[in-house]
Structure formats: C-alpha cells, structure tokens
Motif scaffolding. Structure first.
Motif, PDB file in Angstrom:
ATOM      1  N   ARG A  49       0.802  -1.244   0.000  1.00 50.78           N
ATOM      2  CA  ARG A  49       0.000   0.000   0.000  1.00 50.78           C
ATOM      3  C   ARG A  49       0.829   1.285   0.000  1.00 50.78           C
ATOM      4  O   ARG A  49       0.314   2.354   0.238  1.00 50.78           O
ATOM      5  N   VAL A  50       2.131   1.172  -0.210  1.00 53.23           N
ATOM      6  CA  VAL A  50       2.980   2.377  -0.191  1.00 53.23           C
ATOM      7  C   VAL A  50       3.917   2.456  -1.396  1.00 53.23           C
ATOM      8  O   VAL A  50       4.966   3.079  -1.334  1.00 53.23           O
ATOM      9  N   GLY A  51       3.587   1.805  -2.494  1.00 52.32           N
ATOM     10  CA  GLY A  51       4.407   1.939  -3.698  1.00 52.32           C
ATOM     11  C   GLY A  51       5.736   1.211  -3.628  1.00 52.32           C
ATOM     12  O   GLY A  51       6.731   1.698  -4.173  1.00 52.32           O
ATOM     13  N   TRP A  66      -0.102   2.098 -10.520  1.00 50.51           N
ATOM     14  CA  TRP A  66      -0.154   1.531  -9.166  1.00 50.51           C
ATOM     15  C   TRP A  66      -1.346   2.176  -8.484  1.00 50.51           C
ATOM     16  O   TRP A  66      -1.353   3.398  -8.251  1.00 50.51           O
ATOM     17  N   THR A  67      -2.339   1.399  -8.114  1.00 50.62           N
ATOM     18  CA  THR A  67      -3.557   2.006  -7.557  1.00 50.62           C
ATOM     19  C   THR A  67      -3.320   2.596  -6.165  1.00 50.62           C
ATOM     20  O   THR A  67      -4.003   3.526  -5.775  1.00 50.62           O
ATOM     21  N   CYS A  68      -2.344   2.067  -5.429  1.00 54.81           N
ATOM     22  CA  CYS A  68      -2.099   2.620  -4.085  1.00 54.81           C
ATOM     23  C   CYS A  68      -1.444   3.992  -4.148  1.00 54.81           C
ATOM     24  O   CYS A  68      -1.438   4.726  -3.167  1.00 54.81           O
ATOM     25  N   GLY A 144       9.273  -5.157 -11.145  1.00 55.35           N
ATOM     26  CA  GLY A 144       8.481  -6.176 -11.851  1.00 55.35           C
ATOM     27  C   GLY A 144       6.977  -6.031 -11.685  1.00 55.35           C
ATOM     28  O   GLY A 144       6.268  -7.034 -11.569  1.00 55.35           O
ATOM     29  N   CYS A 145       6.471  -4.798 -11.732  1.00 50.58           N
ATOM     30  CA  CYS A 145       5.035  -4.582 -11.492  1.00 50.58           C
ATOM     31  C   CYS A 145       4.183  -4.866 -12.722  1.00 50.58           C
ATOM     32  O   CYS A 145       2.982  -5.088 -12.608  1.00 50.58           O
TER      33      CYS A 145
END
Ligand code: SF4
Ligand code: SF4
Ligand code: FES
Length: 234
Positions: A49-51, A66-68, A144-145
């Motif tokens: 939740r913090v990238g 990245w939705t967060c 690797g997102c």
C-alpha cells in the motif's frame, strides 16, 4: 462517486458501484471499500500500500497505474472512475491477471544473474563510479510490477515480444561486471521477439511509476547486439 469495476474473466463485464469520497483517497482505497462493503467476491491484489511491491497495478480509466499511489482526485472525471485488470495479460478473475507470461519472458531474456565467481571467492567490488554501473543505476530499481508491459503497444499486437521489463532486466545484466552470460544473453534478446521489435513509442517509459526508461535500456541492447553482430560474435 460511481466506480465501474471489471467483474469476471476475459468474458466478464463492468459493474457499477457507488462509493463515498474522502480526502486523500486512493484508487486502492476505493477497490478495498467495494470488496469490504459492497461485493466480498471482488478479487484484486495488493500488499504494501505504499508503492514498494507493485502488486496493486491495475488499469485506471484505461491507463496502467499503481492504484495505491493514484489519488482519486487525480483520475476522477465527473465523479466517475473505471478500474479494470492490466491489459496485455490474461485475466484470472476481476482485477487479477496471470503474471506467468510476464515472468516467463524474463527467463527467456536470460534475466537470471550468472556469476563469474564461486562462493569461495571474495566479494566482487563494483565501484559506484564505474561507467557500466552508472548506465544501469535506474534500471536495477525495477520491481516487476508489469505497468510498462501493460502499456506497450507492441506486446498488444505481438504476444511473443519479450517486452520492456524483461529487456530492461537483460540490459542491467549485460552491463553487470560480475555477470558471465554475455553473448548468450545477447543471443536471447536479438531474435524476432527481442529488442529489435521495439518501436520506441516510449509508452513504457511514460508509464513506469519508478521513472525507469526501458526504452533507453532497449536502445542500449540494440547497440550491443549490432556491435556483437558486426564483430561476427552472434
Ligand atoms: S520498468 Fe517500471 S513499470 Fe516496468 S516492471 Fe519495472 S518498475 Fe514496473
Ligand atoms: S518503447 Fe518499446 S518496449 Fe516501450 S512501450 Fe514502446 S514498443 Fe514497447
Ligand atoms: S500495494 Fe504495493 S505498490 Fe501498491
């Protein structure tokens, strides 16, 4: 606000939910609210939740993010947001995609470090000022997102293309002074599905949340492959 969320597999459809707005609300907060309060069957991924982990990547209004780290204020139009699974990867269910193709391509691009030394040897010293090390300073930060892969137009029409993340990984190893795979890796990225398929559209570079430039890495690979071919090594 009204939020359209993809439900089901590849043949699924968008379903609309009403979600209350809050200050500093992220798209991941919205998806989590829907799953906890409105539809407990909704499947999605996240961890940190913090990238830092990259697992929350989804398509927001058609753009991979990245939705967060994406605030609703930044992406909502007329109090509406659309959230879908990442493009260019098979949908397992709802917002969850199958990352196997993505990581298989890292393996096909010889994305594994191959050491020149054994565990009996002393630690290798790579000076921070080494020109090779400086060339890959940004690229080694990839987590690797899959955001760049999802943004790549060439992956969309050529599913065999290794894609920006795997090629960026190969580039970081080509320039790693401790690595021994050299020509073997250049051969792996030189084929039809490799670096020459990149059209330098830059979508990967524009979208990478870590400000990495796979386009520059791929251009570096093209140069290395051309030089090796001219030497008659490939
Ligand atoms: S290069 Fe950037 S967008 Fe692509 S996988 Fe790595 S961190 Fe994600
Ligand atoms: S620069 Fe190359 S790898 Fe990046 S999005 Fe464009 S075609 Fe894909
Ligand atoms: S949850 Fe880890 S980067 Fe978003």
């Amino acid at each position: 606000m009204k939020v359209s969320v993809w439900k089901g597999g590849a043949e699924g459809a968008f379903r609309e939910f009403e979600v209350p707005r809050h200050p500093s609300q992220t798209v991941l907060d919205v998806v989590t609210y829907i799953q906890r309060a409105l539809d407990p069957t909704l499947a999605y991924r996240y961890a940190c939740r913090v990238g830092m982990c990259g697992s929350c990547a989804m398509s927001v209004n058609g753009v991979p993010r990245w939705t967060c780290r994406t605030h609703v204020d930044k992406v909502a139009h007329n109090d509406r947001v659309e959230v879908a699974p990442l493009k260019n990867l098979p949908v397992i269910r709802d917002l969850v995609v199958d990352m196997r193709d993505f990581f298989d391509k890292w393996a096909r691009a010889k994305g594994q470090f191959q050491p020149t030394r054994s565990k009996e040897d002393d630690f290798a010293v790579v000076k921070p000022t080494s020109p090779k090390r400086l060339l890959i300073d940004a690229g080694i930060e990839c987590i690797g997102c899959g955001v760049c892969y999802s943004a790549c137009e060439v992956v969309a029409w050529n599913p065999e293309y290794l894609g920006p993340a795997a090629l960026n990984r190969a580039w970081t190893l080509v320039k790693d002074e401790r690595d021994a795979a050299g020509l073997e890796r250049l051969r792996a990225v030189a084929g039809d599905a490799g670096c020459h398929s990149c059209h330098s559209h830059m979508s990967c570079t524009e979208r990478c949340p870590k400000h990495i430039s796979p386009t520059a890495a791929i251009a570096g690979l093209k140069r290395e492959v051309a030089t090796a071919a001219l030497r008659g090594d490939l």
